[in-house]
Design an enzyme around this catalytic site. Sequence first.
Site, PDB file in Angstrom:
ATOM      1  N   HIS A  84      11.705   4.944  -5.308  1.00 16.53           N
ATOM      2  CA  HIS A  84      13.065   4.015  -6.048  1.00 16.53           C
ATOM      3  C   HIS A  84      12.114   3.942  -7.737  1.00 16.53           C
ATOM      4  O   HIS A  84      10.880   3.886  -8.249  1.00 16.53           O
ATOM      5  CB  HIS A  84      13.078   2.561  -5.734  1.00 16.53           C
ATOM      6  CG  HIS A  84      12.333   2.187  -4.980  1.00 16.53           C
ATOM      7  ND1 HIS A  84      11.638   1.871  -3.936  1.00 16.53           N
ATOM      8  CD2 HIS A  84      11.290   1.189  -5.378  1.00 16.53           C
ATOM      9  CE1 HIS A  84      10.904   1.298  -3.523  1.00 16.53           C
ATOM     10  NE2 HIS A  84      10.447   0.572  -4.778  1.00 16.53           N
TER      11      HIS A  84
ATOM     12  N   ASP B 197       4.517   5.301  -2.285  1.00 14.08           N
ATOM     13  CA  ASP B 197       4.573   4.098  -1.378  1.00 14.08           C
ATOM     14  C   ASP B 197       6.111   4.557  -0.389  1.00 14.08           C
ATOM     15  O   ASP B 197       6.722   5.198  -0.872  1.00 14.08           O
ATOM     16  CB  ASP B 197       5.316   3.326  -2.807  1.00 14.08           C
ATOM     17  CG  ASP B 197       5.701   2.126  -2.443  1.00 14.08           C
ATOM     18  OD1 ASP B 197       4.534   0.826  -2.334  1.00 14.08           O
ATOM     19  OD2 ASP B 197       6.964   1.365  -2.752  1.00 14.08           O
TER      20      ASP B 197
ATOM     21  N   GLU C 279       2.060   5.354   2.814  1.00 14.10           N
ATOM     22  CA  GLU C 279       1.946   4.137   3.515  1.00 14.10           C
ATOM     23  C   GLU C 279       3.128   3.990   3.780  1.00 14.10           C
ATOM     24  O   GLU C 279       4.420   3.702   3.646  1.00 14.10           O
ATOM     25  CB  GLU C 279       2.700   3.140   2.101  1.00 14.10           C
ATOM     26  CG  GLU C 279       2.097   2.206   2.159  1.00 14.10           C
ATOM     27  CD  GLU C 279       3.664   0.567   2.202  1.00 14.10           C
ATOM     28  OE1 GLU C 279       3.901  -0.245   2.301  1.00 14.10           O
ATOM     29  OE2 GLU C 279       4.634   1.738   0.875  1.00 14.10           O
TER      30      GLU C 279
HETATM   31  C1  GLC Z   1       5.933  -1.069  -0.528  1.00 11.01           C
HETATM   32  C2  GLC Z   1       4.795  -1.928  -1.211  1.00 11.01           C
HETATM   33  C3  GLC Z   1       5.748  -3.270  -1.050  1.00 11.01           C
HETATM   34  C4  GLC Z   1       6.791  -2.863  -2.022  1.00 11.01           C
HETATM   35  C5  GLC Z   1       7.446  -2.194  -1.334  1.00 11.01           C
HETATM   36  C6  GLC Z   1       8.664  -1.758  -2.071  1.00 11.01           C
HETATM   37  O1  GLC Z   1       5.626  -1.434   0.772  1.00 11.01           O
HETATM   38  O2  GLC Z   1       3.343  -2.782  -0.400  1.00 11.01           O
HETATM   39  O3  GLC Z   1       4.953  -4.644  -1.703  1.00 11.01           O
HETATM   40  O4  GLC Z   1       7.698  -3.991  -1.689  1.00 11.01           O
HETATM   41  O5  GLC Z   1       6.693  -1.037  -1.181  1.00 11.01           O
HETATM   42  O6  GLC Z   1       8.203  -1.165  -3.481  1.00 11.01           O
END
Ligand code: GLC
Length: 630
Positions: free
Chosen positions: A179, A284, A326
């Site tokens: 995003h 991310d 992630e």
């Molecule tokens: C990931 C990050 C987190 C964030 C999310 C949205 O999970 O670690 O901190 O809120 O992405 O970008």
Amino acid sequence: MTSSVLSRAAALDDRLDRHWPVADTLLRRLYGGTPGPDHWPNRWLDRWLDHWLGQVREAVTRAARNRPQALADLDTRRQAEPDWFQRPDQLGYCFYVDRFAGTLAGVRRRLDYLAELGVTYLHPLPLLAMQSGDNDGGFAVADYRSVEPRLGTAEDLRALAEDAHQAGMALCLDVVCNHTARDHAWAQAALVGDPTYRAYYHVLDSADEVAAYEATLGQVFPKTAPGNFTPEPSLARDGGGAWVWTTFYPYQWDLNYANPAVFLEMLEVLLHLANQGVDVFRLDSTPFLWKAPGTSCRGLPQTHWIVQAWRALLAIAAPGVLLKGEAIVDPDDVVSFFGRDEATGQPAANECHLAYNNGMMTALWLAQATGDATPAHALLDRLAGRPRQAAWITYVRCHDDIIWDALAALIPQETLHRVSAFYAGATAGSYALGAAFQADGGGAPSTNGMAASLVGLRPEGHPGEADTDAALARLLQLYQVTLALDGLPVLYMGDEVALTNAPVASVPAGEGRWLHRPHMDWDRAAQRGGGTAAGMFRAALRRLIQVRAGLPALHGAEPARPLAGLPGGVLGFQRTGSRPLLCLANLMGETVTVSLPTGFAGRDVVAEEDVDPAALPLGPWQTRWIEVRS
Ligand code: GLC
């Protein structure tokens, strides 16, 4: 032309030959024949696709040619040692730039501190230009090509990368690829009616469509940002409505990867940052990239193809650079982010080089709360299928909450709720000083708090009973087990000096994660030796890091295997190698004596003592690393 220019060109041709066909196949599969958004011509799809692939190839080739010589040299070294990130002397450190050192220039001045600890991999949390006001700790990026002015400049980032490389450290950066911020120029252009940029996002025209998607989607922030869509009337067409897809906060607009322009934009971002000196990209929210009706929109096949294509393209332009996924999803699904062989369906190292071992991190905390190692052992078995050329990121804490529901496939809900309450300090006998955070659909609330607070360390002046020794033993155990797992361990800022929670008054309402994002306490960090909790802990941790670096069995290629036949309150696993190693951890507050299976005799390499395999005592929360002798 000099011979080095010629050999660089030949090496690039060679990489194009090897990796371009992979990317080409994946991108044709993703974008060939898929009906596109209405602003790009389906009629000319084939010709258009060839043209677009030409642009992709051109972008990658240009980045390869422009790669600074020092980075190209680093690539060469890393290609010669492709297991560099799996070696036992690797140690990461993760921090918010402002909390740790104010600015990027400040971080450069703290590299000596990190080097002394043994750090070889720096992970400053998001530092690119971010949305003003609320920005989810920088995870709402307003411009991928500039640095947040509060923290420094693009030049400071390059200088940090250079200094880090000089000090033998790699630099990891978050690429928030799922995003952009609502403040980003693309979103702003969409808001003023530009159809090209509207098509960069997922915009739904009717409440019915929203409801149909919501029926199968989960929620990330059910309390503070319920739902996955945000009304944006300015995006409406033909007098209808408009809802933009926002998996996270309403100001974080999910990008539409069904639009090839988005893929190329993000590729250009990766190429640009790689040439600034970034060595590892933390992708991310990796699972969310592709959306399809009737699904959870997490970890869909197309998401994997996108990441695999990025990997192949980076292997052409910046072959020393790594991708880190992630993916905080079910343990079986996490393994898929390392990649799969299309033909056999077997794990293959063709996607992320690194991925967070969120499952083991969570299972370890659960093990300490319940005194039961069984789930952690079961998880080790399930996670062992990862490709040998990839590695886990192993960790105790990070900037996010501990999500108990990530273990929902393995652990009964009742246990997850109990553990969640334990770490919120809400059960009898709990030593923890954490706080509950939002949960999705009746799941166990997740947990916020610094590791030191979750193991029960009381800050000075805190009322109530404190057993500092027990708390520090628990914290050391979490790190000693984590350092022995298969992967690249990443320390979370402040844990090395047992830093406790940020002051509650500083935590914004609704964003409890700031409880574990305190400012670094440099006075604590200056305390050395046995006189203080911080000094004692730091010395003990540093010793573990040093011992680890010399243990060949802790190389990350081979997985950790659970040891059978231990009492339920003892976690144990084996690492193989020229000198195999056992890690044994007593999860309870009483001494327990274990007998090792026949054939295991050896030496506790931390305590530096030979051990009797038939009757091995483990003190309260004691962990041992035992090198096995034949
Ligand atoms: C990931 C990050 C987190 C964030 C999310 C949205 O999970 O670690 O901190 O809120 O992405 O970008």
